[in-house]
Design a protein around this motif. Sequence first.
Motif, PDB file in Angstrom:
ATOM      1  N   LEU A   1      51.038  11.494   9.286  1.00  0.00           N
ATOM      2  CA  LEU A   1      51.597  12.143  10.285  1.00  0.00           C
ATOM      3  C   LEU A   1      52.769  12.854   9.433  1.00  0.00           C
ATOM      4  O   LEU A   1      53.153  14.081   9.668  1.00  0.00           O
ATOM      5  N   SER A   2      53.147  12.306   8.374  1.00  0.00           N
ATOM      6  CA  SER A   2      54.186  12.871   7.481  1.00  0.00           C
ATOM      7  C   SER A   2      53.717  14.168   6.925  1.00  0.00           C
ATOM      8  O   SER A   2      54.186  14.957   6.096  1.00  0.00           O
ATOM      9  N   TYR A   3      52.298  14.294   6.790  1.00  0.00           N
ATOM     10  CA  TYR A   3      51.727  15.405   6.134  1.00  0.00           C
ATOM     11  C   TYR A   3      51.986  16.782   6.974  1.00  0.00           C
ATOM     12  O   TYR A   3      51.732  18.157   6.648  1.00  0.00           O
ATOM     13  N   SER A   4      52.627  16.560   8.344  1.00  0.00           N
ATOM     14  CA  SER A   4      52.764  17.784   9.298  1.00  0.00           C
ATOM     15  C   SER A   4      53.711  18.913   8.478  1.00  0.00           C
ATOM     16  O   SER A   4      54.728  18.231   7.911  1.00  0.00           O
ATOM     17  N   GLY A   5      53.383  20.016   8.749  1.00  0.00           N
ATOM     18  CA  GLY A   5      54.430  21.244   8.058  1.00  0.00           C
ATOM     19  C   GLY A   5      53.651  22.407   7.941  1.00  0.00           C
ATOM     20  O   GLY A   5      52.399  22.538   8.290  1.00  0.00           O
ATOM     21  N   THR A   6      54.358  23.220   7.227  1.00  0.00           N
ATOM     22  CA  THR A   6      53.691  24.720   6.738  1.00  0.00           C
ATOM     23  C   THR A   6      53.334  24.506   5.362  1.00  0.00           C
ATOM     24  O   THR A   6      54.288  24.153   4.487  1.00  0.00           O
TER      25      THR A   6
ATOM     26  N   SER B   1      49.424  20.320  11.640  1.00  0.00           N
ATOM     27  CA  SER B   1      49.850  19.485  12.699  1.00  0.00           C
ATOM     28  C   SER B   1      49.107  18.373  12.695  1.00  0.00           C
ATOM     29  O   SER B   1      47.949  18.285  13.029  1.00  0.00           O
ATOM     30  N   VAL B   2      49.516  17.107  12.442  1.00  0.00           N
ATOM     31  CA  VAL B   2      49.137  15.699  12.315  1.00  0.00           C
ATOM     32  C   VAL B   2      49.341  15.048  13.573  1.00  0.00           C
ATOM     33  O   VAL B   2      50.822  14.552  13.751  1.00  0.00           O
ATOM     34  N   LYS B   3      48.460  14.582  14.513  1.00  0.00           N
ATOM     35  CA  LYS B   3      48.685  13.903  15.772  1.00  0.00           C
ATOM     36  C   LYS B   3      48.314  12.482  15.482  1.00  0.00           C
ATOM     37  O   LYS B   3      47.364  12.199  14.970  1.00  0.00           O
TER      38      LYS B   3
END
Lengths: 112, 113
Positions: B80-85, B110-112
Motif C-alpha cells: 500500500l505504501s508504494y502508492s504515489g506518482t 495506486s495500490v489497493k
Amino acid sequence: DAMVIQNPRYQVTQFGKPVTLSCSQTLNHNVMYWYQQKSSQAPKLLFHYYDKDFNNEADTPDNFQSRRPNTSFCFLDIRSPGLGDAAMYLCATSRDRIETQYFGPGTRLLVL
Amino acid sequence: QQPVQSPQAVILREGEDAVINCSSSKALYSVHWYRQKHGEAPVFLMILLKGGEQKGHEKISASFNEKKQQSSLYLTASQLSYSGTYFCGTEPAGGNQGGKLIFGQGTELSVKP
C-alpha cells in the motif's frame, strides 16, 4: 532531522505583489536547485546554483530571480506574481553534480 | 526534451507487480527515479549511471539501457505504501549539464488492498 527546509510551507500573495520563498540546508551541499511544479505535472527546473555559480534555464521567466548569499541558504524571488505562477515550489540540493537530489517539503504559492 | 513515461497510471492489488518505463529521445548520462505522494516532496529512490546498470532496493529495482535510452522501474509484491506518482528524471549525455534533471510527466500508481 530536517535536511532541506523551506519556508513558508504555504504562501498567499496578491497579483503583482513581490514574494520571496526561502530554502535552507544542513547538508553542506554545493548545488541548490529551484523547481516549479504545477498540479499533476512534473517538476520543472527554474535555475540552480553550483556553489556561487548561477545557472538560469532558458525558459525561466524574467519575473523569477534567485539569490544564494551563502552555502546554506537560497531564495526565490518572484517580482510580480501572476495567476499562472501559482504552484508548488520545490528546493533541492545535491552534494555535487550528477548526484542524488534531496528535496525540501515545498512551498505552495497561491496568487489571488 | 521531456522523457516519456508509460503507463500514465496503473492500479494494482496489494502483492501484484508493476513496471514503469521511461524513454528519452536524447542520449542519456543518468536516470534518477523518485516517488512523490500527494502534497509531499519527491523522495529519491535510485540513480542509474551506466548503460546496462541495474539496481535494487528491497522490492523496487530499476534498469537502464543506455543504447535504447530507456529505463524501467520494477515494483514487485507491491505494498500500500508504494502508492504515489513515480517520476523519472533524466540527465542528457555530453557537455556540462550541471546535474540538472528533466522529469517525465509521471506515472500515478495506486495500490489497493
